[in-house]
Design a protein around this motif. Structure first.
Motif, PDB file in Angstrom:
ATOM      1  N   ALA A 212       0.835  -1.204   0.000  1.00 50.86           N
ATOM      2  CA  ALA A 212       0.000   0.000   0.000  1.00 50.86           C
ATOM      3  C   ALA A 212       0.876   1.262   0.000  1.00 50.86           C
ATOM      4  N   LYS A 213       1.968   1.222   0.753  1.00 44.65           N
ATOM      5  CA  LYS A 213       2.882   2.368   0.774  1.00 44.65           C
ATOM      6  C   LYS A 213       3.489   2.595  -0.608  1.00 44.65           C
ATOM      7  N   PHE A 214       3.849   1.511  -1.264  1.00 41.35           N
ATOM      8  CA  PHE A 214       4.398   1.600  -2.621  1.00 41.35           C
ATOM      9  C   PHE A 214       3.393   2.226  -3.590  1.00 41.35           C
ATOM     10  N   ARG A 215       2.085   1.964  -3.348  1.00 44.26           N
ATOM     11  CA  ARG A 215       1.038   2.515  -4.221  1.00 44.26           C
ATOM     12  C   ARG A 215       0.452   3.820  -3.671  1.00 44.26           C
ATOM     13  N   ASP A 216       1.061   4.356  -2.627  1.00 44.93           N
ATOM     14  CA  ASP A 216       0.637   5.632  -2.026  1.00 44.93           C
ATOM     15  C   ASP A 216      -0.793   5.601  -1.509  1.00 44.93           C
ATOM     16  N   VAL A 217      -1.193   4.459  -0.956  1.00 43.18           N
ATOM     17  CA  VAL A 217      -2.511   4.318  -0.353  1.00 43.18           C
ATOM     18  C   VAL A 217      -2.336   4.283   1.172  1.00 43.18           C
ATOM     19  N   PRO A 218      -2.887   5.281   1.899  1.00 41.13           N
ATOM     20  CA  PRO A 218      -2.811   5.244   3.369  1.00 41.13           C
ATOM     21  C   PRO A 218      -3.447   3.956   3.891  1.00 41.13           C
ATOM     22  N   PHE A 219      -2.758   3.268   4.787  1.00 41.83           N
ATOM     23  CA  PHE A 219      -3.176   1.902   5.119  1.00 41.83           C
ATOM     24  C   PHE A 219      -2.989   1.593   6.601  1.00 41.83           C
ATOM     25  N   GLU A 220      -3.976   0.869   7.161  1.00 32.76           N
ATOM     26  CA  GLU A 220      -3.875   0.333   8.517  1.00 32.76           C
ATOM     27  C   GLU A 220      -4.309  -1.132   8.482  1.00 32.76           C
ATOM     28  N   PHE A 221      -3.710  -1.920   9.348  1.00 34.48           N
ATOM     29  CA  PHE A 221      -4.052  -3.346   9.427  1.00 34.48           C
ATOM     30  C   PHE A 221      -4.187  -3.720  10.899  1.00 34.48           C
ATOM     31  N   HIS A 222      -5.332  -4.314  11.230  1.00 37.11           N
ATOM     32  CA  HIS A 222      -5.588  -4.691  12.615  1.00 37.11           C
ATOM     33  C   HIS A 222      -6.027  -6.149  12.688  1.00 37.11           C
ATOM     34  N   VAL A 223      -5.674  -6.793  13.783  1.00 39.68           N
ATOM     35  CA  VAL A 223      -6.035  -8.190  14.010  1.00 39.68           C
ATOM     36  C   VAL A 223      -6.930  -8.276  15.240  1.00 39.68           C
ATOM     37  N   ILE A 224      -8.095  -8.923  15.066  1.00 34.02           N
ATOM     38  CA  ILE A 224      -8.972  -9.185  16.212  1.00 34.02           C
ATOM     39  C   ILE A 224      -8.364 -10.347  16.968  1.00 34.02           C
ATOM     40  N   ASP A 225      -7.907 -10.070  18.167  1.00 32.79           N
ATOM     41  CA  ASP A 225      -7.222 -11.111  18.932  1.00 32.79           C
ATOM     42  C   ASP A 225      -7.963 -11.390  20.223  1.00 32.79           C
ATOM     43  N   ASP A 226      -7.691 -12.573  20.776  1.00 31.44           N
ATOM     44  CA  ASP A 226      -8.338 -13.016  22.002  1.00 31.44           C
ATOM     45  C   ASP A 226      -7.444 -14.095  22.605  1.00 31.44           C
ATOM     46  N   PRO A 227      -7.268 -14.104  23.924  1.00 31.14           N
ATOM     47  CA  PRO A 227      -6.421 -15.141  24.531  1.00 31.14           C
ATOM     48  C   PRO A 227      -6.873 -16.559  24.223  1.00 31.14           C
ATOM     49  N   SER A 228      -8.176 -16.733  23.914  1.00 24.02           N
ATOM     50  CA  SER A 228      -8.678 -18.085  23.641  1.00 24.02           C
ATOM     51  C   SER A 228      -8.385 -18.536  22.222  1.00 24.02           C
ATOM     52  N   PHE A 229      -7.995 -17.587  21.334  1.00 24.99           N
ATOM     53  CA  PHE A 229      -7.686 -17.959  19.963  1.00 24.99           C
ATOM     54  C   PHE A 229      -6.350 -18.701  19.939  1.00 24.99           C
ATOM     55  N   PRO A 230      -6.185 -19.634  18.979  1.00 20.38           N
ATOM     56  CA  PRO A 230      -4.896 -20.323  18.849  1.00 20.38           C
ATOM     57  C   PRO A 230      -3.835 -19.365  18.355  1.00 20.38           C
ATOM     58  N   SER A 231      -2.588 -19.642  18.674  1.00 21.19           N
ATOM     59  CA  SER A 231      -1.494 -18.803  18.192  1.00 21.19           C
ATOM     60  C   SER A 231      -1.313 -19.004  16.697  1.00 21.19           C
ATOM     61  N   SER A 232      -0.637 -18.056  16.055  1.00 17.02           N
ATOM     62  CA  SER A 232      -0.436 -18.115  14.604  1.00 17.02           C
ATOM     63  C   SER A 232       0.253 -19.407  14.216  1.00 17.02           C
ATOM     64  N   GLY A 233      -0.282 -20.072  13.203  1.00 19.37           N
ATOM     65  CA  GLY A 233       0.307 -21.302  12.706  1.00 19.37           C
ATOM     66  C   GLY A 233      -0.125 -22.544  13.448  1.00 19.37           C
ATOM     67  N   GLU A 234      -0.832 -22.389  14.571  1.00 16.08           N
ATOM     68  CA  GLU A 234      -1.246 -23.556  15.345  1.00 16.08           C
ATOM     69  C   GLU A 234      -2.394 -24.274  14.659  1.00 16.08           C
ATOM     70  N   ILE A 235      -2.301 -25.581  14.542  1.00 16.05           N
ATOM     71  CA  ILE A 235      -3.364 -26.378  13.949  1.00 16.05           C
ATOM     72  C   ILE A 235      -4.415 -26.655  15.018  1.00 16.05           C
ATOM     73  N   LEU A 236      -5.636 -26.250  14.729  1.00 16.45           N
ATOM     74  CA  LEU A 236      -6.717 -26.359  15.701  1.00 16.45           C
ATOM     75  C   LEU A 236      -7.569 -27.571  15.397  1.00 16.45           C
ATOM     76  N   SER A 237      -7.951 -28.305  16.421  1.00 18.26           N
ATOM     77  CA  SER A 237      -8.839 -29.443  16.214  1.00 18.26           C
ATOM     78  C   SER A 237     -10.214 -28.949  15.811  1.00 18.26           C
ATOM     79  N   LYS A 238     -10.884 -29.732  14.979  1.00 22.46           N
ATOM     80  CA  LYS A 238     -12.197 -29.326  14.481  1.00 22.46           C
ATOM     81  C   LYS A 238     -13.231 -29.271  15.598  1.00 22.46           C
ATOM     82  N   GLU A 239     -13.025 -30.042  16.663  1.00 18.69           N
ATOM     83  CA  GLU A 239     -13.988 -30.061  17.746  1.00 18.69           C
ATOM     84  C   GLU A 239     -14.120 -28.698  18.410  1.00 18.69           C
ATOM     85  N   SER A 240     -13.040 -27.916  18.414  1.00 21.95           N
ATOM     86  CA  SER A 240     -13.075 -26.637  19.107  1.00 21.95           C
ATOM     87  C   SER A 240     -13.437 -25.472  18.195  1.00 21.95           C
ATOM     88  N   SER A 241     -13.742 -25.755  16.914  1.00 22.87           N
ATOM     89  CA  SER A 241     -14.044 -24.685  15.971  1.00 22.87           C
ATOM     90  C   SER A 241     -15.253 -23.871  16.392  1.00 22.87           C
TER      91      SER A 241
END
Length: 445
Positions: A212-241
């Motif tokens: 976005a910076k390269f294309r001169d577009v003002p940009f923000e990126f946010h992640v909705i996070d929660d302690p109960s969510f799995p960490s990045s890259g963690e494979i989650l069992s389908k039972e807990s989906s």
């Protein structure tokens, strides 16, 4: 002694090797007539025989039909053979749960998920128009809906790790009046399905910000996070989906999302709604499903536009035989399309088919909350949206032209048709993916 049935990225161990040594003379006349046949109708008939046998705990018949299917299946054969091999793996996985003692199967998932690099993911998405069709239709509808707005906020629910957004950023950069600012909010949790990426969601946002910076577009990126969510890259069992989704929905509030009055809010759902359970929460007639609760929540956010894209098939039936029929007559499409331009032993093709195989296994082998693949057709989704008081937004001619231009880059079997206000990707005339756009208040021109 174990016998293994292998495909790309999958193996199934059988502690009873005699399963595939059933003498041909023991096969009933009706099934014996299918031996060696690659006819799709015959294969479907065999699959349904096996499903019926498993549902009635007829171990002998199930073994006999699996023997026939094993003589047809090949992970490097023609499209019917390749598709059959994945259905056979799914049925074996199902048998390990239905008759674990009698049939002596080694159960558990047959898939080993591989994490892709960003470059590999780009190639994966470009292989077929399966994802790019939805990206193109959605981005065009979003671009039109936010015309004149200096600030845009996209709440993105997708399984493809923001691969959709560079094209939109590029389009916003070219606006005659100058680019609008763009804010993208994504959940840190995603359904545990392919494609899987080897970098974190935050890293994806960082790369988008650089573009976005390269294309001169003002940009923000946010992640909705929660302690109960799995960490990045963690494979989650389908039972807990289901629990993860319920936790996520609690964060979809104006304050938690930092909604701003001067922004045009966009809700983007790409291959997402199917993973929200459609089973009612509670036991009264007024109770809603998680899917309906989600729609009610996003309606309350008063978005400028909602785009919903998904595969155009109904795989939510409780009956195993119904799911097999629908699944077999739908998922032949990518197998057939890949046949037109990739060699039979292509590693890229085998990996793509393996991801489809994971979907087949979940549709056939699992029940209850473990079965997370619960597609509904575009027609059913439209009915659901209208019942929730959303208004359909038709796609303009410019969008139709852009999608047609995209499809020209792929094999001639791909096409598009319009039904009511839906755009539908087709392969040889058969529906594959639908794209729809909605608003809660109606859009002015």
């Amino acid at each position: 002694m174990k016998t293994e049935v292998r495909g790309n990225g999958a193996s199934i161990s059988l502690q009873n090797p005699s399963l595939f040594n059933t003498p041909q003379s023991s096969i009933t006349g009706a099934l014996r007539g299918c031996l060696g046949s690659l006819d799709g109708a015959c294969i479907e008939k065999l699959l349904l025989h096996c499903a019926s046998a498993l549902e009635s705990n007829d171990v002998t018949l199930a073994q006999q039909v699996m023997w026939v299917l094993n003589n047809v299946a090949s992970s490097v054969g023609d499209p019917n053979q390749r598709l059959t091999s994945w259905f056979l793996k799914a049925l074996i996985s199902k048998a390990s749960r239905v008759c674990p003692t009698t049939m002596n199967f080694h159960g558990g998932s047959t898939f080993q998920r591989r994490l892709m690099t960003v470059i590999e993911l780009a190639g994966y998405v470009d292989l077929l128009p399966w994802h790019r069709f939805g990206f193109c239709a959605s981005n065009s509808a979003i671009f039109k809906a936010v015309r004149g707005y200096p600030k845009v906020h996209i709440l993105d629910f997708s399984i493809t790790h923001c691969m959709q957004w560079p094209t939109l950023i590029d389009a916003l950069a070219k606006r005659p009046e100058g680019p609008s600012s763009l804010r993208i909010t994504v959940p840190s949790y995603r359904p545990p399905v392919p494609p899987m990426l080897n970098v974190s969601t935050e890293e994806v946002g960082h790369r988008l910000a650089n573009f976005a910076k390269f294309r001169d577009v003002p940009f923000e990126f946010h992640v909705i996070d929660d302690p109960s969510f799995p960490s990045s890259g963690e494979i989650l069992s389908k039972e807990s989906s289901a629990f993860q989704f319920e936790s996520l929905l609690s964060h979809l509030t104006p304050s938690a999302l930092d909604l701003r009055e001067d922004e045009a809010l966009v809700i983007n759902c790409q291959n997402w709604l199917r993973y929200l359970s459609d089973e009612r929460i509670g036991n009264t007639a007024h109770d809603s499903s998680l899917r309906d609760v989600f729609l009610d929540i996003i309606k309350g956010l008063n978005p400028r536009i909602i785009v919903v894209v998904d595969e155009d098939s109904d795989l939510s039936a409780p009956s195993l035989t119904s799911r097999i029929t629908t699944c077999f007559n739908y998922l032949w499409i990518p197998f057939d399309a890949l046949e037109t331009f990739l060699p039979k032993d292509s590693s890229q093709r085998l990996e793509y088919e393996s991801d489809i195989g994971q979907k087949i296994e979940n549709i056939i082998s699992f029940e209850g909350f473990q079965r997370i693949e619960r597609l509904e057709s575009g027609a059913k989704l439209s009915e659901r949206m209208k019942n929730a008081s959303f208004f359909s937004v038709p796609f303009c001619e410019e969008t139709v032209t852009e999608v047609k231009f995209l499809l020209d880059e792929h094999a001639s079997g791909w096409g598009m048709k319009e039904e009511e206000d839906m755009l539908i990707l087709t392969w040889k005339g058969h529906k594959s993916v639908f794209a729809t756009a909605w608003t809660s208040t109606g859009l002015e021109d």
